[in-house]
Enzyme design. Structure first.
Site, mmCIF file in Angstrom:
data_model
loop_
_atom_site.group_PDB
_atom_site.id
_atom_site.type_symbol
_atom_site.label_atom_id
_atom_site.label_comp_id
_atom_site.label_asym_id
_atom_site.label_seq_id
_atom_site.Cartn_x
_atom_site.Cartn_y
_atom_site.Cartn_z
ATOM 1 C CG ASN A 29 -1.875 1.449 1.606
ATOM 2 O OD1 ASN A 29 -2.753 1.692 0.808
ATOM 3 N ND2 ASN A 29 -1.093 1.881 2.400
ATOM 4 C CE1 TYR A 54 0.430 7.777 -6.176
ATOM 5 C CE2 TYR A 54 -1.349 7.960 -8.113
ATOM 6 C CZ TYR A 54 -0.884 7.538 -7.378
ATOM 7 O OH TYR A 54 -1.778 7.298 -6.460
ATOM 8 C CB ALA A 55 0.142 7.780 -14.126
ATOM 9 C CB ALA A 56 4.854 5.848 -15.171
ATOM 10 C CB ALA A 57 4.402 3.730 -10.379
HETATM 11 P P1 NDP Z 1 -0.626 8.788 2.630
HETATM 12 O O1 NDP Z 1 -0.228 9.811 1.584
HETATM 13 O O2 NDP Z 1 -1.831 9.029 3.744
HETATM 14 O O3 NDP Z 1 0.114 7.561 3.895
HETATM 15 C C1 NDP Z 1 0.747 6.969 2.256
HETATM 16 C C2 NDP Z 1 1.827 6.247 3.759
HETATM 17 O O4 NDP Z 1 3.150 5.507 2.325
HETATM 18 C C3 NDP Z 1 2.238 6.223 5.458
HETATM 19 O O5 NDP Z 1 1.902 4.983 5.431
HETATM 20 C C4 NDP Z 1 3.524 6.905 4.807
HETATM 21 O O6 NDP Z 1 4.415 6.249 5.862
HETATM 22 C C5 NDP Z 1 4.228 5.814 3.454
HETATM 23 N N1 NDP Z 1 5.232 5.973 2.928
HETATM 24 C C6 NDP Z 1 5.364 7.247 2.598
HETATM 25 N N2 NDP Z 1 6.648 7.175 2.003
HETATM 26 C C7 NDP Z 1 7.320 6.114 2.138
HETATM 27 C C8 NDP Z 1 8.420 5.489 2.011
HETATM 28 N N3 NDP Z 1 9.553 6.319 1.637
HETATM 29 N N4 NDP Z 1 8.298 4.034 2.241
HETATM 30 C C9 NDP Z 1 7.681 3.492 2.563
HETATM 31 N N5 NDP Z 1 6.644 4.051 2.797
HETATM 32 C C10 NDP Z 1 6.147 5.482 3.014
HETATM 33 O O7 NDP Z 1 -1.714 7.490 1.553
HETATM 34 P P2 NDP Z 1 -3.072 7.030 0.836
HETATM 35 O O8 NDP Z 1 -3.215 6.053 2.571
HETATM 36 O O9 NDP Z 1 -3.547 8.030 0.562
HETATM 37 O O10 NDP Z 1 -2.377 5.479 -0.102
HETATM 38 C C11 NDP Z 1 -2.172 4.651 0.064
HETATM 39 C C12 NDP Z 1 -2.262 4.051 -1.170
HETATM 40 O O11 NDP Z 1 -2.784 4.756 -1.489
HETATM 41 C C13 NDP Z 1 -0.935 4.557 -1.687
HETATM 42 O O12 NDP Z 1 -0.498 3.788 -2.777
HETATM 43 C C14 NDP Z 1 -1.746 5.110 -2.941
HETATM 44 O O13 NDP Z 1 -0.891 5.619 -3.472
HETATM 45 C C15 NDP Z 1 -2.872 4.609 -3.648
HETATM 46 N N6 NDP Z 1 -4.094 5.826 -3.496
HETATM 47 C C16 NDP Z 1 -4.205 6.370 -3.338
HETATM 48 C C17 NDP Z 1 -5.708 7.357 -3.249
HETATM 49 C C18 NDP Z 1 -6.168 8.635 -2.900
HETATM 50 O O14 NDP Z 1 -7.175 9.513 -3.244
HETATM 51 N N7 NDP Z 1 -5.686 8.683 -1.375
HETATM 52 C C19 NDP Z 1 -6.129 6.863 -4.320
HETATM 53 C C20 NDP Z 1 -5.743 6.024 -5.335
HETATM 54 C C21 NDP Z 1 -4.315 5.005 -5.145
HETATM 55 P P3 NDP Z 1 4.822 7.804 6.656
HETATM 56 O O15 NDP Z 1 3.632 7.550 7.750
HETATM 57 O O16 NDP Z 1 5.898 7.423 7.681
HETATM 58 O O17 NDP Z 1 5.303 8.599 5.868
#
Ligand code: NDP
Length: 245
Positions: free
Chosen positions: A87, A152-155
């Protein structure tokens, strides 16, 4: 007792997934990158919801060695690993012509390469158990594209192909690999967007509202369950009808 590692479960969607699985009786490994206090809060809430075992792990997944170390630490602490929810994700948005190499590299490393490495290590454990679930959190940005998010879209599109391929490799071992592709979900990631952009999205969403992390968590929990044993290699969109449109 099933054991799950949820990357990026200090906040947002990952936190909701950790809590949903905790409520369903899973042992959960909570992971964070920098926000330890938030991760501890998730862990405490998971314990209160009835999770029999909760552990907390730090790993910066933009670093290549972190993924293997995280799977090793989590599986050791939980006594095995049945479910991996990939995630954790970051955005470094910008129009292509202004996008720096570092912005591209960080997003690919964290959102795609780390998933490859985490999954590789987790699948080795799941193969021995002849049961496993990998759920990758993609995005509709990976399906429809999004101006300002080429990296981001590519990933996220990469995760779709990755999911399909790995699903084929281990299907006969009782392991399924699926992805979810959320639309606009309320979280810190989307709270950071300018209000104008949020309002434009809102207009485009047939459901007339943004999604909640808990709604994505229920879908992930279903894919993790025995009931979803015959779903494999899929990317399931959860976006209030935004895509396809
Ligand atoms: P948040 O920004 O709320 O949370 C991101 C999470 O990823 C946090 O737990 C953060 O940890 C962790 N993180 C950030 N950087 C790193 C890193 N370098 N290494 C390890 N962990 C890291 O994100 P969302 O809950 O919104 O998104 C979660 C997933 O869902 C993502 O993959 C996002 O791309 C995807 N997504 C989200 C959407 C949305 O509308 N919100 C839509 C579609 C997909 P910490 O708290 O320690 O910084």
């Amino acid at each position: 007792m099933k054991r799950a590692l949820i990357t990026g479960s200090s906040r947002g969607i990952g936190k909701a997934v950790a809590l949903e699985l905790a409520a369903r009786g899973y042992a959960v490994a909570v992971h964070y990158a920098g926000n330890e206090a938030a991760a501890r809060e998730t862990a405490a809430a998971a314990g209160e919801l009835g999770s029999p075992l909760v552990t907390v792990h730090r790993a910066d997944l933009s670093q290549a060695t972190a993924a293997g170390e995280l799977v090793a630490a989590a599986s050791q602490a939980l006594g095995g690993l049945d479910v991996l929810v990939n995630n954790a994700g970051v955005t470094r948005d910008g129009l292509l012509i202004r996008m720096k190499d570092a912005d591209w590299d960080e997003v690919i490393a964290t959102n795609l390469s780390a998933v490859f490495r985490l999954t590789r290590e987790a699948i080795k454990l799941m193969m021995k158990a002849r049961w496993g679930r990998v759920i990758n959190v993609s995005s509709i940005a990976g399906l429809m594209g999004n101006a300002g998010q080429a990296n981001y879209a590519a990933a996220k599109a990469g995760l779709v192909g990755f999911t399909k391929s790995v699903a084929k490799e281990y299907a006969a071992r009782g392991i399924t690999v699926n992805a979810v592709a959320p639309g606009f979900i309320e979280s810190d990631m989307t709270a950071a967007l300018p209000d104008k952009v949020r309002q434009e999205y809102l207009k485009a969403i047939p459901a007339g509202r943004f999604g909640r992390p808990e709604e994505v968590a229920k879908l992930v929990a279903f894919l993790a369950s025995d009931e979803a044993a015959y779903i494999n290699g899929q990317t399931i969109v959860i976006d209030g009808g935004l895509y396809p449109h």
